[in-house]
Write an enzyme that holds these catalytic residues in place. Sequence first.
Site, PDB file in Angstrom:
ATOM      1  N   HIS A 112      -6.057   1.249  -3.226  1.00 45.01           N
ATOM      2  CA  HIS A 112      -5.082   0.680  -2.313  1.00 45.01           C
ATOM      3  C   HIS A 112      -4.760  -0.657  -2.685  1.00 45.01           C
ATOM      4  O   HIS A 112      -5.140  -1.271  -3.615  1.00 45.01           O
ATOM      5  CB  HIS A 112      -5.671   0.712  -0.602  1.00 45.01           C
ATOM      6  CG  HIS A 112      -7.079  -0.247  -0.690  1.00 45.01           C
ATOM      7  ND1 HIS A 112      -6.867  -1.399   0.028  1.00 45.01           N
ATOM      8  CD2 HIS A 112      -8.372  -0.089  -1.120  1.00 45.01           C
ATOM      9  CE1 HIS A 112      -7.957  -2.003  -0.125  1.00 45.01           C
ATOM     10  NE2 HIS A 112      -8.556  -1.206  -0.666  1.00 45.01           N
ATOM     11  N   CYS A 126       0.875  -1.219  -0.008  1.00 46.07           N
ATOM     12  CA  CYS A 126      -0.083   0.180   0.118  1.00 46.07           C
ATOM     13  C   CYS A 126       0.907   1.475   0.021  1.00 46.07           C
ATOM     14  O   CYS A 126       0.505   2.188  -0.806  1.00 46.07           O
ATOM     15  CB  CYS A 126      -0.979   0.109   1.049  1.00 46.07           C
ATOM     16  SG  CYS A 126      -0.225  -0.054   2.849  1.00 46.07           S
ATOM     17  N   HIS A 131      -1.928   1.075   7.101  1.00 40.82           N
ATOM     18  CA  HIS A 131      -2.665   0.933   5.839  1.00 40.82           C
ATOM     19  C   HIS A 131      -3.110   2.299   5.276  1.00 40.82           C
ATOM     20  O   HIS A 131      -3.370   3.062   5.891  1.00 40.82           O
ATOM     21  CB  HIS A 131      -3.785   0.311   5.754  1.00 40.82           C
ATOM     22  CG  HIS A 131      -4.151  -0.325   4.382  1.00 40.82           C
ATOM     23  ND1 HIS A 131      -3.570  -1.426   3.648  1.00 40.82           N
ATOM     24  CD2 HIS A 131      -5.368  -0.210   3.611  1.00 40.82           C
ATOM     25  CE1 HIS A 131      -4.027  -1.539   2.483  1.00 40.82           C
ATOM     26  NE2 HIS A 131      -5.305  -0.746   2.449  1.00 40.82           N
TER      27      HIS A 131
END
Length: 183
Positions: free
Chosen positions: A154, A88, A142
Amino acid sequence: MKLSSSRIFILFAFAIIGISLTSCRSSKKSDSSYYESNFEHNKKDDRKAGKHIIGDSKTGKKLVKEANGWLGTPYGYGKAEKGVACDCSGMVMSVYLKITGIKLPRNSAQQQDFCKKLKKKDVKIGDLCFFATGKDPDKVSHVGIMVDDNNFIHASTSKGVVISDIRQPYWVKTFKGFGRVPE
């Protein structure tokens, strides 16, 4: 005790798999109060306004266009190569570097620290969204790029680079905030 090369390889493989499985992973605990206070969803308002793109910046549109080029890229911990593999923060770092020339930190927690914090009403296309998906429900692990009012792009550990709806229960539960990369 003497380990054979095959046993060393197996131990190394398990270590790599263990690291991959804990990156960008779900946490059972999370405080979603920030998200809930900033994301009260009103379907009537959605119908009236229609789905619209937040913000109208040329840079934001370029960021999203570049990020869309990463769709389908498989997940790879510590990687950042479009079409090959990425995680990510690697994807976000690469997209921002290519479009803006700004070099972001390499991991999602440092990226959040680098950004200016935003409220939902101030978020624009190309801004970042942060989540605590690891073992520590308070630590950002994240990151994604907002593509419109409710969706972000993502790198998912299970699906690679995808677009997800931030209003889905998993993302509501793990949400930690929005940020804008300083110019």
